[in-house]
Design an enzyme around this catalytic site. Structure first.
Site, PDB file in Angstrom:
ATOM      1  N   TRP A  91      -3.954   7.146  -7.931  1.00 38.44           N
ATOM      2  CA  TRP A  91      -3.752   6.038  -8.868  1.00 38.44           C
ATOM      3  C   TRP A  91      -5.020   5.338  -9.343  1.00 38.44           C
ATOM      4  CZ3 TRP A  91      -4.748   1.126  -6.570  1.00 38.44           C
ATOM      5  CH2 TRP A  91      -4.780   1.109  -5.165  1.00 38.44           C
ATOM      6  N   THR A 118      -1.103   3.859 -13.845  1.00 38.31           N
ATOM      7  CA  THR A 118      -1.838   2.624 -14.108  1.00 38.31           C
ATOM      8  C   THR A 118      -3.320   2.865 -14.406  1.00 38.31           C
ATOM      9  OG1 THR A 118      -2.180   2.420 -11.725  1.00 38.31           O
ATOM     10  CG2 THR A 118      -0.337   1.190 -12.669  1.00 38.31           C
ATOM     11  N   ASP A 171      -5.232   4.053   1.639  1.00 40.71           N
ATOM     12  CA  ASP A 171      -5.498   5.001   0.551  1.00 40.71           C
ATOM     13  C   ASP A 171      -6.986   5.312   0.428  1.00 40.71           C
ATOM     14  OD1 ASP A 171      -2.966   4.786  -1.692  1.00 40.71           O
ATOM     15  OD2 ASP A 171      -3.135   3.172  -0.241  1.00 40.71           O
ATOM     16  N   ARG A 175     -11.319   2.590   2.156  1.00 38.83           N
ATOM     17  CA  ARG A 175     -10.403   1.498   2.535  1.00 38.83           C
ATOM     18  C   ARG A 175     -10.264   1.406   4.059  1.00 38.83           C
ATOM     19  NH1 ARG A 175      -4.648   0.648  -0.649  1.00 38.83           N
ATOM     20  NH2 ARG A 175      -3.588  -0.639   0.874  1.00 38.83           N
ATOM     21  N   GLU A 184       4.371   4.471  -2.574  1.00 37.38           N
ATOM     22  CA  GLU A 184       5.329   3.717  -1.754  1.00 37.38           C
ATOM     23  C   GLU A 184       6.771   4.117  -2.080  1.00 37.38           C
ATOM     24  OE1 GLU A 184       2.324   2.161  -2.650  1.00 37.38           O
ATOM     25  OE2 GLU A 184       1.942   2.529  -0.537  1.00 37.38           O
ATOM     26  N   ASP A 218      -1.643   2.726   5.664  1.00 34.24           N
ATOM     27  CA  ASP A 218      -1.711   2.540   4.201  1.00 34.24           C
ATOM     28  C   ASP A 218      -3.154   2.395   3.717  1.00 34.24           C
ATOM     29  OD1 ASP A 218      -0.918   2.286   1.588  1.00 34.24           O
ATOM     30  OD2 ASP A 218      -0.357   0.165   1.742  1.00 34.24           O
ATOM     31  N   GLY A 258       2.666   5.772  -7.167  1.00 36.21           N
ATOM     32  CA  GLY A 258       4.025   5.799  -6.607  1.00 36.21           C
ATOM     33  C   GLY A 258       4.054   6.123  -5.126  1.00 36.21           C
ATOM     34  N   ARG A 298      -5.454  -0.155 -16.238  1.00 40.69           N
ATOM     35  CA  ARG A 298      -6.889  -0.342 -15.989  1.00 40.69           C
ATOM     36  C   ARG A 298      -7.775   0.145 -17.126  1.00 40.69           C
ATOM     37  NH1 ARG A 298      -4.850   1.571 -11.132  1.00 40.69           N
ATOM     38  NH2 ARG A 298      -4.156  -0.195  -9.907  1.00 40.69           N
ATOM     39  N   ASN A 303      -2.272   7.100   0.284  1.00 36.00           N
ATOM     40  CA  ASN A 303      -1.645   7.169   1.608  1.00 36.00           C
ATOM     41  C   ASN A 303      -0.510   8.194   1.638  1.00 36.00           C
ATOM     42  OD1 ASN A 303      -0.285   4.794  -0.019  1.00 36.00           O
ATOM     43  ND2 ASN A 303       1.262   5.576   1.383  1.00 36.00           N
TER      44      ASN A 303
END
Lengths: 279, 552
Positions: free
Chosen positions: B259, B193, B322, B347, B211, B320, B209, B149, B277
């Site tokens: 992230w 990222t 986040d 979110r 997940e 999920d 990371g 990004r 999350n």
């Protein structure tokens, strides 16, 4: 020693289907491949297709693939729908290659090298069940089913082998994409989940022109419609005085119109519409 | 043409700092590379602290430390935005969709390319000074695309995350690698990222990371050497406050990644960062408790990395959702007083108003379709609707897994005193599954499906009041948007759509001013800069970077 033989056997068996990865596979961790005789393998044949393998493949799919492709494989915000055929492969060996190595320069990455080839084949077996590829026996009679298809003028909306009207989905290979249960649901409850390319739209232009037809494509600023007489329209939304979208199916439900036997026969006919086997 | 001459004359008399580089006669795009002014200069901490005073430069991912993604440039305004024309396009080599926001320093643009490359461009023409390609190992674990990004800049150095969880420093003038630090092990599922954030003499950076059963953290590194100065774990270890919000050993694999880039308040010397999350995402049974500090914002002492306060949006998240949104900092009126606020379209589909000095919850309202919380209590904790957890057979809940909004930047305009956010009124059928933690493998415990086609759900850009949390107006988007938002002193707000449109609205009224089809998904947030007296708007769409300015 055995593992090396298995990997090598699979490597040779897949021939050109697999571009790369064999060298790594020789050193990759095994995830429990057992002493199967692989000498019978011919080009691209999946050695792991039992119901057990499908179940294991389903578990690995959930863990490794479902975030992008959805838990049921119908696609998500990132990955395509896998339940109505595949974009990148048409054979087991091709699917194996895509799952093993990914698709270069896309978001589709190969599965972890920690997974042995057995796991990849099990995913392939599961993927084939998603797209109706795991063949099962059906009770109806396909010949009678073809007559039911003709009597109800299904060709008025559908095409098979280029014959019929294209105002509904092409059914030439529908048996590859839909299971008998899904076909039954399509026939009796067509509104359940209509894909956006089959939605309808009616609009009125500022000059008074009214157009109704299939919503081929729509964005924030414009919409494209195919009307019943086959004319293609493209409108800027700012030029429309009225616009309505219908997300229902234009197909009637056949739960009342057809007897159970007729439905069984029609399903048998449709399920038998599959693409010819390669080579 | 006349209006630009007037503009230039106005600038010459008004002489804000950035107007001194104006060269009359350079407004024709063909002449824009003609000025004999050297590009780039060393960036100081003062530059970063006062970035709003030099709007010709875009000095960090979100534009300023308040992360408002707002520019003081007003050459492009609500009256003339319909005259916007493309100036140049730069083809990125990778086919992944770009999520990058470039940094611009005195006429040089530093844009990142998937997976972990940087290109320095002439910001007037899009022509390349240099390119740096990072050498990734063959095996990299990452969740959701090979994204990068953007960079951070300090002195003559650029700092960038790499997909294999390294932090690197480059010479901004040549692209030469200066140091390369492994932040965490990609073999264990860590990746990076987001653009780093420069705070004083530190490079502050997060980790991805969530997940993969990682343990999240926020790190600070020495810009000179790449050595770690401090680390704050977003999951407390044994004996630390909050560790008891994780059943058994679940804290070890609890995710809570960081992230997306955070924000900074220099007066309070606090760094604000959103956390992701808890893991596994959808199976909360194996991590009973609130799971601190997942789905939260943490306020850290910038010198020590110590926790000063936290606010958890979604305790014990099982969907999920986040909280890795960009922390929007705004100084505005609230309840009759001037307050230091933090504004957060989460979110989980709720909009939160916090006091950023203390973390005190002030107000919260849904800004997108949601069916999981009846209300928020006086501390901002949700009162959950019963039976909304994922189940074996599937439970349909709003918002969707992608959320009411997600990582893409919202914007706050001090001019209109509104927050702009890309919102999606979706839903997901959530499933719970058993999962086993294997290092480097996905650890999610379930998943979701979309009951209807995604195009069936409503999407919009929403303008929200920071005083009430109420939506003032919305701009409907079809089919939907995953784009960030830029607002400007010219009373314009820029956004994009998944089918490749880039648009401009009046930021006060939502009136549509202009749009263009860029051919592929707009998945990043727009930014703005100026060179030779010309204001540019930059945006990535698909894998191309585009710039726009007023036509002749």
């Amino acid at each position: 020693m055995f593992r090396k033989t298995l990997q090598l056997g699979v490597g040779i068996a897949l021939g050109f289907g697999l571009i790369c990865g064999q060298a790594d596979d020789l050193t990759a961790q095994d995830d429990g491949a057992i002493g199967t005789d692989v000498s019978h393998l011919n080009a691209g044949e999946n050695p792991y297709t039992t119901a057990y393998d499908v179940r294991i493949g389903s578990g690995i799919f959930e863990r490794s693939c479902s975030r992008c492709h959805g838990l049921d494989g119908t696609g998500g915000e990132r990955g395509p729908d896998l339940t109505s055929g595949f974009q990148r492969a048409s054979t087991d060996a091709g699917l194996f290659n895509v799952v093993r190595n990914g698709v270069p320069d896309t978001e589709m990455r190969g599965i972890s090298q920690n997974r042995g080839d057995q796991s990849v084949w099990q995913i392939v077996s599961y993927l084939q069940t998603l797209s109706g590829g795991m063949r099962v026996d059906v009770p109806g009679d396909p010949v009678t089913g073809a007559a039911v298809y003709a009597q109800n003028d299904c060709a008025g909306c559908h095409v098979i082998d280029g014959v019929g009207s294209s105002s509904g989905p092409d059914l030439t290979t529908i048996g590859n994409r839909r299971s008998p249960a899904e076909l039954a649901s399509d026939l009796t409850d067509p509104d359940e989940r209509v894909q956006p390319q089959w939605w309808m739209m009616n609009v009125t232009h500022n000059d008074g022109t009214r157009v109704e037809g299939r919503r081929l494509n729509e964005g924030t600023y414009s919409v494209r419609i195919l009307d019943e007489s086959g004319r293609m329209w493209s409108f800027e939304k700012r030029n429309l005085s009225q616009s309505e979208r219908l997300e229902n199916s234009t197909m009637p439900s056949y739960s009342e119109n057809l007897s159970d036997d007729q439905l069984q026969d029609l399903i048998a006919y449709l399920y038998g519409l599959i693409r010819p086997l390669d080579g | 043409m006349k209006q630009y001459l007037i503009f230039v004359l106005l600038l010459m008399f008004a002489t804000p700092a950035w107007a001194q580089v104006v060269v009359p006669g350079s407004l024709n795009p063909a002449n824009r590379a003609n000025s004999a002014v050297a590009s780039f200069r060393s960036v100081t901490n003062d530059d970063l602290l006062n970035s709003s005073d030099q709007p010709e430069n875009w000095l960090m991912y979100s534009g300023n430390y308040s992360s408002q993604r707002y520019t003081e440039l007003d050459q492009i305004n609500a009256n003339n935005a319909s005259d916007l024309q493309m100036q140049w396009a730069f083809q990125l080599r990778a086919l992944d969709r770009a999520e990058t926001t470039p940094v611009v320093v005195d006429g040089v643009m530093f844009v990142t390319e998937s997976p972990s490359n940087v290109i320095a461009l002439d910001a007037r023409t899009g022509e390349q000074f240099w390119r740096y390609n990072y050498d990734l190992p063959e095996e990299v674990n990452y969740c959701c695309g090979r994204n990068n990004r953007g960079v951070a800049v300090l002195g003559d150095r650029l700092f960038m995350s790499t997909l294999d969880a390294h932090l690197i420093a480059l010479d901004a003038r040549t692209g030469t690698l200066l140091w390369d630090t492994e932040v965490a092990r990609t073999e264990e599922g860590y990746s990076k990222t987001a653009a780093p954030l420069i705070v004083g003499d530190k490079v502050v950076t997060g980790i991805a990371g969530g997940e993969f059963g990682i343990r999240g953290f926020i790190d600070a590194y020495d810009p000179a050497t790449g050595e770690q100065i401090w680390r704050f774990y977003t999951i407390p270890g044994p004996g630390e406050p909050g560790n008891d919000t994780w059943a058994d050993d679940s804290w070890m694999t609890g995710g809570s990644a960081t992230w997306v880039t955070g924000s900074y308040d220099p007066e309070l010397n606090l760094i604000y960062w959103g956390t992701g999350n808890p893991g596994p995402d959808w199976n909360g049974d194996v991590r009973l408790g609130d799971n601190l500090y997942s789905d939260a914002v943490v306020a850290l002492d910038a010198d020590t990395g110590e926790l000063v306060w936290y606010f958890q949006f979604t305790p014990h998240d099982v969907h999920d959702w986040d909280a890795t949104q960009i922390p929007l900092l705004a100084d505005t009126e609230y309840d009759g007083e001037q307050r230091k606020l933090m504004l957060w379209p989460n979110r989980n589909a709720w909009f939160y108003i916090l006091d950023r000095e203390t973390g005190q919850f002030l107000n919260g309202r849904p800004y997108a379709r949601q069916s999981w919380a009846e209300s928020l209590d006086e501390n901002g904790r949700p009162r959950r609707v019963p039976d909304t957890f994922p189940s074996i057979e599937g439970t349909t809940v709003s918002p969707s897994i992608g959320g009411g909004s997600n990582w893409f930047s919202p914007s706050y305009s001090p001019l209109s005193d509104l927050v702009y956010v890309t919102a999606y009124d979706g839903e997901t059928t959530y499933f719970i599954r058993e999962d086993e933690y294997i290092p480097g493998e996905r650890y999610t415990g379930g998943g979701g499906t979309t009951p209807l086609p995604q195009d069936s759900y409503h999407a919009a850009l929403r303008a929200i009041s920071p005083q009430t949390g109420l939506t003032q107006w919305e701009y409907p988007i079809q089919p939907r948007s995953t784009a960030g938002v830029l607002s400007t002193a010219g009373e314009v707000v820029f956004g994009g759509t998944v089918d490749g449109y880039f648009y401009a609205l009046n930021s006060s009224t939502g009136e549509e001013l202009w749009y263009v089809n860029l051919g592929s998904r707009v998945h990043s947030g727009a930014m703005s800069y100026a060179v030779d007296g010309v204001q540019y708007i930059g945006i990535a769409a698909g894998n191309v970077y585009y710039t726009f300015a007023l036509g002749d």
